[in-house]
Design an enzyme around this catalytic site. Structure first.
Site, PDB file in Angstrom:
ATOM      1  N   ASP A  34     -39.551 -23.781 -25.536  1.00 41.77           N
ATOM      2  CA  ASP A  34     -40.414 -23.441 -24.396  1.00 41.77           C
ATOM      3  C   ASP A  34     -41.878 -23.754 -24.726  1.00 41.77           C
ATOM      4  OD1 ASP A  34     -40.807 -22.472 -21.827  1.00 41.77           O
ATOM      5  OD2 ASP A  34     -40.888 -20.376 -22.435  1.00 41.77           O
ATOM      6  N   HIS A  68     -40.960 -27.621 -16.603  1.00 42.41           N
ATOM      7  CA  HIS A  68     -40.383 -26.415 -16.017  1.00 42.41           C
ATOM      8  C   HIS A  68     -39.715 -26.710 -14.661  1.00 42.41           C
ATOM      9  CE1 HIS A  68     -42.229 -24.023 -19.192  1.00 42.41           C
ATOM     10  NE2 HIS A  68     -41.463 -23.018 -18.784  1.00 42.41           N
ATOM     11  N   HIS A 111     -36.415 -28.040 -15.479  1.00 44.69           N
ATOM     12  CA  HIS A 111     -35.574 -26.879 -15.830  1.00 44.69           C
ATOM     13  C   HIS A 111     -35.025 -26.227 -14.557  1.00 44.69           C
ATOM     14  CE1 HIS A 111     -35.330 -22.457 -15.997  1.00 44.69           C
ATOM     15  NE2 HIS A 111     -34.744 -22.625 -17.178  1.00 44.69           N
ATOM     16  N   HIS A 137     -33.274 -20.884 -21.293  1.00 43.01           N
ATOM     17  CA  HIS A 137     -34.533 -21.368 -20.721  1.00 43.01           C
ATOM     18  C   HIS A 137     -35.285 -22.337 -21.646  1.00 43.01           C
ATOM     19  CE1 HIS A 137     -38.302 -21.047 -18.353  1.00 43.01           C
ATOM     20  NE2 HIS A 137     -38.885 -21.094 -19.544  1.00 43.01           N
TER      21      HIS A 137
END
Ligand SMILES: [Zn+2]
Length: 382
Positions: A195, A278, A281, A294
Site C-alpha cells: 500500500d 487505488h 484496486h 488491499h
C-alpha cells in the site's frame, strides 16, 4: 529517487529560483506527535498524562490481549489509570462508534486510546472526535496507516463502505512500538509495504494533475517529497526488513520500513494523493475471484499505473523485481482466479469518474487500463 515520469509541478522542472505557479491552497494535515521505537508502549503513560486524564481504551480482542496489560501498567504508573475499555471492535460502524462514545462519556473519560488494526483505531478516532476528546493511536500491525490518518472509514456490519468521516482533530499521538508491529505476522508488513509503495507513484500524478488544472487543493511539496522518499526507502530496505521480521530481529532496516509505512506514506493527508493505483484496486475487487488483500492489490495497481504513464520497461521491471522479493502480486494471475472476461468491467469501474483515476494529469479510458494491464502481465514472469 525514482525517475518519475511526471514532475510534481507539471510537464517539466522549473529552473532553480523560478517560482512555481499555482492557484490553490497547499494543505497538510498531520498527527500532533509521532513516536516510534522498541517497547514504546511501555512509555504510553507519560505521553497520555500530557494529553488528558481518565483514558478509555478501544481495541479488538486480540490487540487488547497483546498490549492491554502493558498499556494499563504504564498508564497506572504515570498517574492516569485506564478508566475503562472496549475490546470488542470487529468493524468500524456508526453503532460501534456511538456505543464507544457514550461509554467514554459515562465514564467521564478525558482521552481515548485506540489500539489494533484499522477498524479499532478508526472506531477510536471517530468516537473521540464525536466526544471532542484527544485520541492516541497504537497500531499492532503494519497492514495499514490508518493510525496516523485524520479520517475514519465507516462500514456496515457486513463490511459495506458507508462513508469517510473526516476528523475535526487529527490524532494527538501515534505511538508505534516496533517490537509489536515489526514482529506481528509478516503478511501485514508485506501488505503495508504494498500500500505504501503506491504513494511514491500516485502522489506525483496527483500533484501534477491538481497543479495543471489549478485545483483549489494542491499537494504540498513537502508531502510529495516525503511520499517519494517513502518509495525509495521501501525499494532499498523492504526485502531486508521482511527477512529481519521473519528472523524476529528489530533492525535499522525494519525501523526505516515501519516509519515509511506508518508516517511517510500518508504524510500530508489533507492534500489528498490517491490516484490510479487505488482506482485500479477498486476496479479489481469487483471481480469475485480476486483473493488478495488491499495492499497487495494496490501494489499491482501501482505497476499498472506506471504502464498507464508509459514509463519505461526498466522502471516497471525495477518495481516488479521488488514485488517478487517482497511477495507481492505482479500479474492478474497472482491476484486469484480471475476470469479474463470480467476484466473489461473492472477496467470500466476503475475509470468511474467519482474515483481517484480522475486524479491523473490526462484522462484515462477503460481501454487504456486494459492495455496497461496487458503490458504489466506481459512483463511479469510471476
Ligand atoms: Zn490504500
Amino acid at each position: 529517487m525514482p525517475d518519475h515520469a511526471i514532475a510534481p509541478w507539471g510537464e517539466s522542472r522549473p529552473r532553480e529560483g523560478c517560482p512555481v505557479p499555482s492557484k490553490g491552497f497547499r494543505k497538510v494535515v498531520l498527527p500532533s506527535r509521532y513516536v516510534q521505537g522498541r517497547r514504546a508502549i511501555d512509555s504510553i503513560g507519560s505521553y497520555a498524562a500530557d494529553l488528558g486524564s481518565r483514558p478509555f481504551v478501544v481495541a479488538g480482542r486480540r490487540a487488547f490481549a497483546a498490549v492491554g496489560s502493558r498499556m494499563g501498567a504504564s498508564l497506572e504508573a504515570a498517574g492516569v489509570p485506564m478508566v475503562g475499555h472496549d475490546d470488542s471492535v470487529t468493524e468500524c460502524t456508526h453503532a460501534k462508534i456511538d456505543s464507544v462514545r457514550s461509554r467514554a462519556e459515562e465514564l467521564k473519560a478525558g482521552l481515548v486510546i485506540g489500539a489494533g488494526g484499522g477498524k479499532a483505531v478508526d472506531t477510536a478516532k471517530a468516537a473521540a472526535d464525536r466526544a471532542s476528546l484527544p485520541v492516541i493511536t497504537v497500531p499492532t500491525q503494519c497492514a495499514t496507516n490508518a493510525d496516523q490518518m485524520a479520517d475514519a472509514v465507516i462500514f456496515t456490519e457486513e463490511h459495506q463502505f458507508v462513508k469517510d468521516h473526516y476528523l475535526e482533530r487529527p490524532p494527538a499521538l501515534v505511538l508505534v512500538d516496533t517490537e509489536v508491529v515489526g514482529l506481528a505476522p509478516v503478511k501485514y508488513l508485506v501488505q503495508g509495504m504494498g500500500d505504501a509503495v503506491a504513494s511514491g507513484v500516485e502522489k506525483p500524478a496527483y500533484a501534477a494533475a491538481m497543479r495543471a488544472r489549478g485545483a483549489d487543493q494542491l499537494a504540498a511539496t513537502a508531502a510529495l517529497e516525503i511520499n517519494m522518499k517513502c518509495y525509495d526507502i521501501l525499494m532499498a530496505h523492504g526485502a531486508e526488513a521482511k527477512r529481519d521480521s521473519q528472523r524476529r530481529e528489530i533492525t535499522e532496516a525494519l525501523e526505516a520500513v515501519i516509519e515509511a509505512i506508518k508516517l511517510m506514506s500518508g504524510f500530508g493527508f489533507g492534500g489528498g494523493g490517491c490516484a490510479p493505483a487505488h482506482a485500479i484496486h477498486n476496479g479489481l475487487i469487483t471481480m469475485p475471484g480476486v483473493k488478495k488483500k488491499h495492499g497487495e492489490i494496490v501494489a499491482y495497481g501501482t505497476l499498472v499505473q506506471m504502464a498507464l504513464e508509459d514509463r519505461s520497461d526498466g522502471e516497471i521491471l525495477r518495481l516488479m523485481q521488488w514485488c517478487y522479493e517482497i511477495g507481492l502480486p505482479t500479474s492478474t494471475a497472482d491476484l486469484g482466479d480471475i476470469e479474463a472476461s470480467e476484466l473489461p468491467s473492472a477496467a470500466e469501474r476503475a475509470c468511474n469518474p467519482s474515483d481517484t483515476m480522475s486524479n491523473m494529469p490526462f484522462s484515462v479510458t477503460p481501454e487504456m487500463v486494459m492495455n496497461a494491464v496487458a503490458r504489466v502481465d506481459g512483463l511479469s514472469h510471476g
